[in-house]
Design an enzyme around this catalytic site. Structure first.
Site, PDB file in Angstrom:
ATOM      1  N   ASP A  42     -33.745  39.770   5.395  1.00 35.77           N
ATOM      2  CA  ASP A  42     -34.113  39.873   3.884  1.00 35.77           C
ATOM      3  C   ASP A  42     -33.568  38.231   3.444  1.00 35.77           C
ATOM      4  O   ASP A  42     -33.907  36.884   2.835  1.00 35.77           O
ATOM      5  CB  ASP A  42     -34.656  40.339   2.942  1.00 35.77           C
ATOM      6  CG  ASP A  42     -34.743  39.771   1.701  1.00 35.77           C
ATOM      7  OD1 ASP A  42     -36.116  39.094   2.064  1.00 35.77           O
ATOM      8  OD2 ASP A  42     -35.106  40.542   0.704  1.00 35.77           O
ATOM      9  N   THR A  96     -35.537  49.575   9.655  1.00 32.97           N
ATOM     10  CA  THR A  96     -33.979  50.417  10.816  1.00 32.97           C
ATOM     11  C   THR A  96     -32.688  49.856  10.574  1.00 32.97           C
ATOM     12  O   THR A  96     -31.813  49.924  11.284  1.00 32.97           O
ATOM     13  CB  THR A  96     -34.765  49.699  12.397  1.00 32.97           C
ATOM     14  OG1 THR A  96     -34.062  48.908  12.008  1.00 32.97           O
ATOM     15  CG2 THR A  96     -35.812  50.640  13.158  1.00 32.97           C
ATOM     16  N   GLY A  97     -32.664  48.742   9.650  1.00 35.19           N
ATOM     17  CA  GLY A  97     -31.520  48.328   9.271  1.00 35.19           C
ATOM     18  C   GLY A  97     -31.165  49.133   7.905  1.00 35.19           C
ATOM     19  O   GLY A  97     -30.714  50.214   8.179  1.00 35.19           O
ATOM     20  N   VAL A  98     -30.467  48.885   6.735  1.00 40.70           N
ATOM     21  CA  VAL A  98     -30.124  49.063   5.839  1.00 40.70           C
ATOM     22  C   VAL A  98     -31.202  50.646   5.099  1.00 40.70           C
ATOM     23  O   VAL A  98     -30.285  51.654   4.699  1.00 40.70           O
ATOM     24  CB  VAL A  98     -30.266  47.710   4.293  1.00 40.70           C
ATOM     25  CG1 VAL A  98     -29.688  48.837   3.269  1.00 40.70           C
ATOM     26  CG2 VAL A  98     -29.521  46.822   4.790  1.00 40.70           C
ATOM     27  N   TYR A  99     -32.468  50.238   5.503  1.00 44.19           N
ATOM     28  CA  TYR A  99     -33.159  51.807   4.790  1.00 44.19           C
ATOM     29  C   TYR A  99     -33.182  52.228   5.774  1.00 44.19           C
ATOM     30  O   TYR A  99     -33.037  53.927   5.831  1.00 44.19           O
ATOM     31  CB  TYR A  99     -34.380  50.685   4.593  1.00 44.19           C
ATOM     32  CG  TYR A  99     -35.124  50.292   3.398  1.00 44.19           C
ATOM     33  CD1 TYR A  99     -34.043  50.242   2.382  1.00 44.19           C
ATOM     34  CD2 TYR A  99     -36.313  50.231   3.039  1.00 44.19           C
ATOM     35  CE1 TYR A  99     -33.362  49.463   1.456  1.00 44.19           C
ATOM     36  CE2 TYR A  99     -36.472  49.119   2.022  1.00 44.19           C
ATOM     37  CZ  TYR A  99     -35.666  49.135   1.480  1.00 44.19           C
ATOM     38  OH  TYR A  99     -35.552  48.782   0.124  1.00 44.19           O
ATOM     39  N   ASN A 115     -37.568  44.085  -0.745  1.00 39.45           N
ATOM     40  CA  ASN A 115     -36.973  45.248  -0.931  1.00 39.45           C
ATOM     41  C   ASN A 115     -38.241  45.412  -2.023  1.00 39.45           C
ATOM     42  O   ASN A 115     -39.147  43.720  -2.799  1.00 39.45           O
ATOM     43  CB  ASN A 115     -35.978  45.828  -1.513  1.00 39.45           C
ATOM     44  CG  ASN A 115     -35.565  43.810  -2.219  1.00 39.45           C
ATOM     45  OD1 ASN A 115     -36.231  43.688  -3.137  1.00 39.45           O
ATOM     46  ND2 ASN A 115     -34.495  44.152  -1.958  1.00 39.45           N
TER      47      ASN A 115
HETATM   48  N1  AR6 Z   1     -34.022  38.318  12.486  1.00 39.80           N
HETATM   49  C1  AR6 Z   1     -33.948  39.473  13.137  1.00 39.80           C
HETATM   50  N2  AR6 Z   1     -33.690  41.128  12.685  1.00 39.80           N
HETATM   51  C2  AR6 Z   1     -32.977  40.822  12.078  1.00 39.80           C
HETATM   52  C3  AR6 Z   1     -32.260  39.585  11.858  1.00 39.80           C
HETATM   53  C4  AR6 Z   1     -32.660  38.123  11.874  1.00 39.80           C
HETATM   54  N3  AR6 Z   1     -31.743  36.987  11.133  1.00 39.80           N
HETATM   55  N4  AR6 Z   1     -31.097  39.870  10.619  1.00 39.80           N
HETATM   56  C5  AR6 Z   1     -31.354  41.684  10.361  1.00 39.80           C
HETATM   57  N5  AR6 Z   1     -32.350  42.011  11.467  1.00 39.80           N
HETATM   58  P1  AR6 Z   1     -32.554  45.103   7.240  1.00 39.80           P
HETATM   59  P2  AR6 Z   1     -34.500  47.018   5.851  1.00 39.80           P
HETATM   60  C6  AR6 Z   1     -32.763  43.048  11.699  1.00 39.80           C
HETATM   61  O1  AR6 Z   1     -31.726  46.416   7.050  1.00 39.80           O
HETATM   62  O2  AR6 Z   1     -33.766  48.249   6.772  1.00 39.80           O
HETATM   63  C7  AR6 Z   1     -32.492  44.348   2.812  1.00 39.80           C
HETATM   64  O3  AR6 Z   1     -31.613  43.843   2.069  1.00 39.80           O
HETATM   65  C8  AR6 Z   1     -31.445  44.379  11.629  1.00 39.80           C
HETATM   66  O4  AR6 Z   1     -30.630  43.676  12.319  1.00 39.80           O
HETATM   67  O5  AR6 Z   1     -33.066  43.734   7.511  1.00 39.80           O
HETATM   68  O6  AR6 Z   1     -35.606  47.266   6.139  1.00 39.80           O
HETATM   69  C9  AR6 Z   1     -33.762  43.755   1.778  1.00 39.80           C
HETATM   70  O7  AR6 Z   1     -33.414  43.426   0.549  1.00 39.80           O
HETATM   71  C10 AR6 Z   1     -32.546  45.534  11.783  1.00 39.80           C
HETATM   72  O8  AR6 Z   1     -33.282  46.131  13.166  1.00 39.80           O
HETATM   73  O9  AR6 Z   1     -33.899  45.144   6.601  1.00 39.80           O
HETATM   74  C11 AR6 Z   1     -34.022  45.127   1.309  1.00 39.80           C
HETATM   75  O10 AR6 Z   1     -33.167  46.091   0.344  1.00 39.80           O
HETATM   76  C12 AR6 Z   1     -33.465  45.087  10.923  1.00 39.80           C
HETATM   77  O11 AR6 Z   1     -33.680  43.716  10.858  1.00 39.80           O
HETATM   78  C13 AR6 Z   1     -33.453  46.067   2.903  1.00 39.80           C
HETATM   79  O12 AR6 Z   1     -32.337  45.277   3.435  1.00 39.80           O
HETATM   80  C14 AR6 Z   1     -34.202  44.868   9.822  1.00 39.80           C
HETATM   81  O13 AR6 Z   1     -32.985  45.776   8.699  1.00 39.80           O
HETATM   82  C15 AR6 Z   1     -34.645  46.842   3.859  1.00 39.80           C
HETATM   83  O14 AR6 Z   1     -33.972  46.774   4.814  1.00 39.80           O
END
Ligand code: AR6
Length: 182
Positions: free
Chosen positions: A38, A122-125, A28
């Site tokens: 993250d 694609t996760g939290v965002y 973020n």
């Molecule tokens: N290895 C690979 N992919 C992963 C892992 C891992 N260990 N853990 C999760 N994913 P997200 P965003 C995948 O939510 O949507 C954070 O709090 C997950 O399944 O990690 O960009 C940051 O600080 C998904 O497919 O990131 C920001 O505040 C992908 O990683 C916010 O989340 C991204 O999910 C960013 O949100």
């Protein structure tokens, strides 16, 4: 384009375990850690990663910053800030594409040969996986067509379902396999 596509691989698993030169973090704007990938990267790299991130002082959406990898197998972490999904009308696709190209620009600048990306945003965002994958593949393939470095890019998906989306989108980009894609 097919030569570029052949430099791309898709794996399912935990990105913190990959023995590549650099892994990309979906961070973020504060760069001070969070949940998802993250959190996993900060846990695996150890507290010195947060110290270095603090010194950077943040990163705007669509840009990237590089740090050491500390306790990770990867020598570097490239932190990028994906867009929050607002329905597709808030410049999300351009910003997401810029995350991939800015990360690759830093990789080339630092002589990184192998790099792995998570599915940024694609996760939290909340960015829908299919649409995000098209942006990711398009942006990375365009970079690889124009640049010899990095040599290889891995898309590291956290679920088999996401990997299947990447495989399908990559197949659609590859002229040799396009005929088999519905
Ligand atoms: N290895 C690979 N992919 C992963 C892992 C891992 N260990 N853990 C999760 N994913 P997200 P965003 C995948 O939510 O949507 C954070 O709090 C997950 O399944 O990690 O960009 C940051 O600080 C998904 O497919 O990131 C920001 O505040 C992908 O990683 C916010 O989340 C991204 O999910 C960013 O949100």
């Amino acid at each position: 384009m097919s030569g570029a596509i052949e430099r791309i691989a898709v794996v399912t698993g935990d990105i913190t375990r990959l023995a590549v030169d650099a892994i990309v973090n979906a961070a973020n704007e504060s760069l001070l850690g969070g949940g998802g990938v993250d959190g996993a990267i900060h846990r695996a790299a150890g507290p010195k990663l947060l110290d270095e991130c603090r010194e950077i002082g943040g990163c705007p959406t669509g840009e990237a910053r590089i740090t050491g990898g500390y306790e990770l197998a990867a020598r570097y972490v490239i932190h990028t800030v994906g867009p929050v999904w607002h329905g597709g009308t808030a410049d999300e696709s351009r910003l997401l594409g810029a995350c991939y190209s800015d990360a690759l620009r830093l990789a080339k600048q630092n002589a990184i040969e192998t790099i792995a990306f998570p599915a940024i945003s694609t996760g939290v965002y909340g960015y829908p996986i299919e649409a995000a994958t098209v942006v990711a593949v398009r942006s990375v393939a365009a970079w690889l067509v124009a640049n010899e470095a990095p040599r290889a890019v891995t898309f590291c998906c956290f679920s088999a379902r996401d990997s299947a989306v990447y495989q399908r989108v990559l197949g659609a980009f590859n002229p040799r396999t396009r005929a088999r894609v519905p």
